[in-house]
Design a protein around this motif. Structure first.
Motif, mmCIF file in Angstrom:
data_model
loop_
_atom_site.group_PDB
_atom_site.id
_atom_site.type_symbol
_atom_site.label_atom_id
_atom_site.label_comp_id
_atom_site.label_asym_id
_atom_site.label_seq_id
_atom_site.Cartn_x
_atom_site.Cartn_y
_atom_site.Cartn_z
ATOM 1 N N LEU A 10 39.476 45.839 44.172
ATOM 2 C CA LEU A 10 39.249 46.830 45.226
ATOM 3 C C LEU A 10 40.379 46.860 46.262
ATOM 4 C CD1 LEU A 10 37.244 48.988 46.188
ATOM 5 C CD2 LEU A 10 36.193 47.224 47.583
ATOM 6 N N LEU A 14 42.145 50.483 46.222
ATOM 7 C CA LEU A 14 41.669 51.378 47.273
ATOM 8 C C LEU A 14 42.794 52.128 48.001
ATOM 9 C CD1 LEU A 14 39.119 52.433 48.613
ATOM 10 C CD2 LEU A 14 39.309 50.572 50.258
ATOM 11 N N VAL A 18 42.941 56.245 48.055
ATOM 12 C CA VAL A 18 42.947 56.981 49.322
ATOM 13 C C VAL A 18 44.201 57.848 49.434
ATOM 14 C CG1 VAL A 18 43.093 56.730 51.832
ATOM 15 C CG2 VAL A 18 41.481 55.352 50.513
#
Length: 103
Positions: A10, A14, A18
């Motif tokens: 993660l 991430l 994003v």
């Protein structure tokens, strides 16, 4: 498996996800503005509000998670590192001493 996902995968994936969402949104707004013949919105050209907002959001989320999941049990006492019989005893938390009856 969940620990590996949350602590390794993660945090690595991430920021990329994003960023891809941001680029997709900005490009869609730019194309729409070009088709309509209007000006491009100011925030499409300036990523700083998004970056600052994302940083504030992630900082708040991190502080909230750390406040709720970290730390020692209530009522414990921290005993700092010290020397006993010539050896270093590392710091630790221990249950608070209870008062003797009648005191």
């Amino acid at each position: 498996m969940l620990r590996i996902l949350l602590t390794i995968v993660l945090p690595l994936a991430l920021p990329t996800v994003v960023y891809l969402l941001y680029v997709t949104t900005v490009e869609a707004r730019r194309v729409r503005a070009a088709q309509e013949g209007g000006p491009v919105p100011w925030w499409v050209e300036a990523p700083w509000p998004w970056l600052v907002g994302g940083g504030v959001l992630l900082t708040g989320l991190t502080l909230g998670v750390m406040a709720l999941t970290g730390g020692d049990a209530p009522g414990e006492v921290y005993v700092p590192a010290h020397m006993e019989d010539g050896r270093l005893v590392p710091g630790a938390t221990r249950p608070a001493p209870t008062a003797a009856p009648g005191h």
